[in-house]
Motif scaffolding. Structure first.
Motif, PDB file in Angstrom:
ATOM      1  N   ALA A 152       0.841  -1.202   0.000  1.00 33.26           N
ATOM      2  CA  ALA A 152       0.000   0.000   0.000  1.00 33.26           C
ATOM      3  C   ALA A 152       0.872   1.245   0.000  1.00 33.26           C
ATOM      4  O   ALA A 152       1.850   1.328   0.762  1.00 33.26           O
ATOM      5  CB  ALA A 152      -0.917  -0.009   1.208  1.00 33.26           C
ATOM      6  N   ASN A 153       0.530   2.203  -0.847  1.00 34.57           N
ATOM      7  CA  ASN A 153       1.369   3.408  -0.979  1.00 34.57           C
ATOM      8  C   ASN A 153       0.481   4.630  -1.196  1.00 34.57           C
ATOM      9  O   ASN A 153       0.620   5.353  -2.177  1.00 34.57           O
ATOM     10  CB  ASN A 153       2.342   3.236  -2.154  1.00 34.57           C
ATOM     11  N   TYR A 154      -0.424   4.837  -0.278  1.00 35.18           N
ATOM     12  CA  TYR A 154      -1.366   5.947  -0.411  1.00 35.18           C
ATOM     13  C   TYR A 154      -0.713   7.267  -0.007  1.00 35.18           C
ATOM     14  O   TYR A 154       0.048   7.327   0.964  1.00 35.18           O
ATOM     15  CB  TYR A 154      -2.602   5.706   0.459  1.00 35.18           C
ATOM     16  N   GLN A 155      -1.029   8.311  -0.746  1.00 35.81           N
ATOM     17  CA  GLN A 155      -0.501   9.642  -0.463  1.00 35.81           C
ATOM     18  C   GLN A 155      -1.550  10.494   0.243  1.00 35.81           C
ATOM     19  O   GLN A 155      -2.743  10.378  -0.027  1.00 35.81           O
ATOM     20  CB  GLN A 155      -0.074  10.338  -1.759  1.00 35.81           C
ATOM     21  N   TYR A 156      -1.076  11.368   1.143  1.00 33.24           N
ATOM     22  CA  TYR A 156      -1.990  12.321   1.781  1.00 33.24           C
ATOM     23  C   TYR A 156      -1.436  13.731   1.666  1.00 33.24           C
ATOM     24  O   TYR A 156      -0.221  13.944   1.710  1.00 33.24           O
ATOM     25  CB  TYR A 156      -2.257  11.955   3.244  1.00 33.24           C
TER      26      TYR A 156
END
Length: 324
Positions: A152-156
Motif C-alpha cells: 500500500a502506498n497511499y498519499q496524503y
C-alpha cells in the motif's frame, strides 16, 4: 504688560486643556489590530474575525484583522512579538504555530512563552481525515485495512511541512502501523483542491475549512483527530476509537505581546471572557465546528501551551521533520 500676562495665561490654559485629555484617554482609544498569522479563509481567520468583532463590541472599539501568513505562522507571530507593547497589536493564533513551530524551525524568531502573555483560550478544532468520494474505503476501519495491505502506498496532502495536518499523518503512521506518504502544499486550500479534484486521495484538514465540502458530499469524512467525536459530525468516529491514545486537536488562542501594561491586559482578558460567554458568538463558533473552551485562567492557558510544546517536540523529533 497686563495684556501680555493674560495672553500667556490663556496659552498655558489652552495647552493644558489639549494635553490632559490625550494623556487621560482610556484604553482602547483607537482601533486594535488582531494579527492572524494564517491566510484569509482558514480556521484561524474565521475564528479571529468572529471573536474580534465581539471583543470590539464589548470594548466599544474597532478590531481589525490583519492576515500575515508565511513561514508556518512565524511571520505574523514575530510581528506581534517585536511590535508595540501597548495592547493595540494582538495575536490570534493556533497551536500548530505557537506549540509546534519552536520545535520545527531552527530559529522561528520568537519565544512562545517569554514573548507573549495569554489573553484567552478560545476553543479547540479537530482535524478531519478526508478522502475523495472515489476512494474505496467507506469508513475508517476499511481505510486502515487498505493502508495495512502489503505494498500500500497511499498519499496524503497537508498544508505544508511541519504543519499540524502533516504531523497528524506521521502520528497515525507511527501509532497505526501504516505508511501514508506525505505530500506538502502551500496552505490547506490548495491541498483540499487537489483532493477535491482527485489528484490525491487523502487529506487532513481542520473541520471549519472542510465542513462545507463534507456537507456537500464532495469529500468523505472518515474520522476526526480529537479524543472524542465532534458534536458537529457525531456520526464520524474519532481516530482514537480504533487507534487508542491518538489525539491531535488544534487549539486557538489570543495573546498579547509581553510588556503590555497590566491594566490593559486585564481589560483584554475580561472582554475575552465575556465574549466567549455570549450566546450569539458561541452559536456562530459552534456552527463552524469550534468546541468552545471551558473558562480557563491565563495560568491554565500557559500550562496548556507548555505541555503542548513538550508533546509536539517529541512528535517532531520522531517524524524527522525540520524547516530551516
Amino acid at each position: 504688560m497686563k495684556f501680555r500676562a493674560l495672553a500667556l495665561l490663556s496659552l498655558a490654559a489652552a495647552a493644558l486643556c489639549t494635553a490632559v485629555p490625550a494623556a487621560a484617554q482610556p484604553y482602547p482609544s483607537r482601533p486594535v489590530t488582531l494579527v492572524v498569522p494564517q491566510a484569509a479563509g482558514g480556521t484561524n481567520d474565521i475564528v479571529g474575525r468572529l471573536v474580534g468583532q465581539k471583543i470590539g463590541e464589548l470594548m466599544s472599539a474597532s478590531v481589525v484583522v490583519d492576515n500575515r501568513p508565511g513561514a508556518g505562522g512565524n511571520i505574523g507571530t514575530q510581528l506581534v512579538a517585536k511590535g508595540p507593547k501597548d495592547g493595540y497589536s494582538l495575536l490570534m493564533t493556533i497551536s500548530s504555530s505557537q506549540a509546534i513551530n519552536p520545535a520545527l524551525y531552527k530559529n522561528p524568531g520568537f519565544d512562545p512563552v517569554k514573548d507573549f502573555k495569554p489573553v484567552g483560550l478560545i476553543g479547540a478544532v479537530p482535524n478531519v481525515l478526508l478522502v475523495n468520494p472515489s476512494f474505496p474505503a467507506r469508513d475508517f476501519n476499511e481505510f486502515l485495512k487498505l493502508a495495512r495491505q502489503k505494498g500500500a502506498n497511499y498519499q496524503y496532502a497537508s498544508a505544508g511541512n511541519g504543519t499540524l495536518n502533516h504531523l497528524l499523518g506521521e502520528m497515525l503512521n507511527s501509532m497505526a502501523g501504516i505508511s501514508l506518504q506525505h505530500v506538502p502544499y502551500k496552505g490547506v486550500a490548495p491541498a483540499l483542491n487537489d483532493v477535491l479534484g482527485g489528484q490525491l486521495p487523502i487529506v487532513f484538514a481542520s473541520l471549519p475549512s472542510a465542513l462545507s465540502h463534507i456537507k456537500a458530499g464532495k469529500l468523505r469524512a472518515l474520522a476526526v483527530s480529537s479524543e472524542k467525536r465532534s458534536p458537529v459530525l457525531p456520526e464520524v468516529p474519532a481516530i482514537a476509537e480504533a487507534v487508542p491514545g491518538y489525539n491531535g486537536t488544534l487549539w486557538i488562542g489570543l495573546f498579547a505581546p509581553a510588556g503590555v501594561p497590566a491594566d490593559v491586559l486585564a481589560k483584554l482578558q475580561d472582554a475575552t471572557r465575556k465574549a466567549l460567554a455570549a450566546k450569539d458568538l458561541r452559536d456562530k463558533l459552534e456552527q463552524q465546528g469550534v468546541e468552545i473552551a471551558a473558562p480557563t485562567t491565563p495560568d491554565q492557558f500557559s500550562k496548556l501551551l507548555q505541555d503542548d510544546l513538550a508533546k509536539w517536540a517529541r512528535i517532531v523529533k520522531a517524524s524527522g521533520a525540520a524547516v530551516d
